[in-house]
Design a protein around this motif. Structure first.
Motif, PDB file in Angstrom:
ATOM      1  N   HIS A 120       2.694   2.223   2.778  1.00 63.71           N
ATOM      2  CA  HIS A 120       2.994   2.560   4.204  1.00 63.71           C
ATOM      3  C   HIS A 120       4.364   1.785   4.365  1.00 63.71           C
ATOM      4  N   CYS A 146      -3.036   0.662   7.423  1.00 59.24           N
ATOM      5  CA  CYS A 146      -4.552   0.338   6.591  1.00 59.24           C
ATOM      6  C   CYS A 146      -5.421  -0.529   7.250  1.00 59.24           C
ATOM      7  N   CYS A 179       0.922  -1.233  -0.101  1.00 62.84           N
ATOM      8  CA  CYS A 179      -0.040  -0.081  -0.237  1.00 62.84           C
ATOM      9  C   CYS A 179       0.838   1.315  -0.063  1.00 62.84           C
ATOM     10  N   CYS A 213       0.100  -4.150   7.313  1.00 60.43           N
ATOM     11  CA  CYS A 213       0.110  -2.771   7.589  1.00 60.43           C
ATOM     12  C   CYS A 213      -0.945  -2.182   8.636  1.00 60.43           C
TER      13      CYS A 213
HETATM   14 ZN   LIG Z   1      -0.866   0.807   4.495  1.00 61.17          ZN
END
Ligand SMILES: [Zn+2]
Length: 126
Positions: free
Chosen positions: A12, A22, A10, A19
């Motif tokens: 991050h 998320c 994603c 994550c």
């Molecule tokens: Zn993320």
């Protein structure tokens, strides 16, 4: 063992298998969805359809509906009979909305909540 930040798909960065940012976001979305569903469910208990109205109008209208169901007088809520139809009672909900009720002699039945604009349209001679 060193803990190194990973770059997740994603975009991050963080530790662990997935994550956390998320995951947190998903959880918040899930909660909002749940709140929305819960809110939708509350409408099934209303004597008239309030789904099309803003939330503050819905809450206010429910107070009035509950009062009427408890045989409180419509005048308690500043309700007035329409001049051109004495059997229709108009109760202000907010500045912009009116609850229309029908006087059935032995009881006052709520019919619908309409905006002030709609209300003026259904008055004859306007
Ligand atoms: Zn993320």
């Amino acid at each position: 063992m060193s803990r190194r930040k990973k770059l997740f798909p994603c975009g991050h960065k963080g530790y662990g298998q997935r994550c956390h940012l998320c995951a947190q976001k998903e959880q918040q979305q899930e909660q909002r969805k749940q709140e929305k569903e819960d809110w939708q469910l509350t409408f099934t208990a209303d004597p008239i359809d309030l789904r099309h109205l803003p939330k503050n109008v819905v809450l206010k209208a429910r107070q009035i509906l509950a009062g009427l169901a408890n045989h409180q007088d419509y005048r308690t809520f500043h309700g007035k009979r329409l001049r051109h139809d004495r059997f229709i009672i108009s109760i202000p909900v907010t500045r912009h909305y009116r609850l229309l009720c029908r006087d059935q002699g032995h009881q006052v039945t709520p019919e619908e909540v309409i905006s002030h604009e709609d209300y003026n349209v259904c008055k004859p001679g306007h």
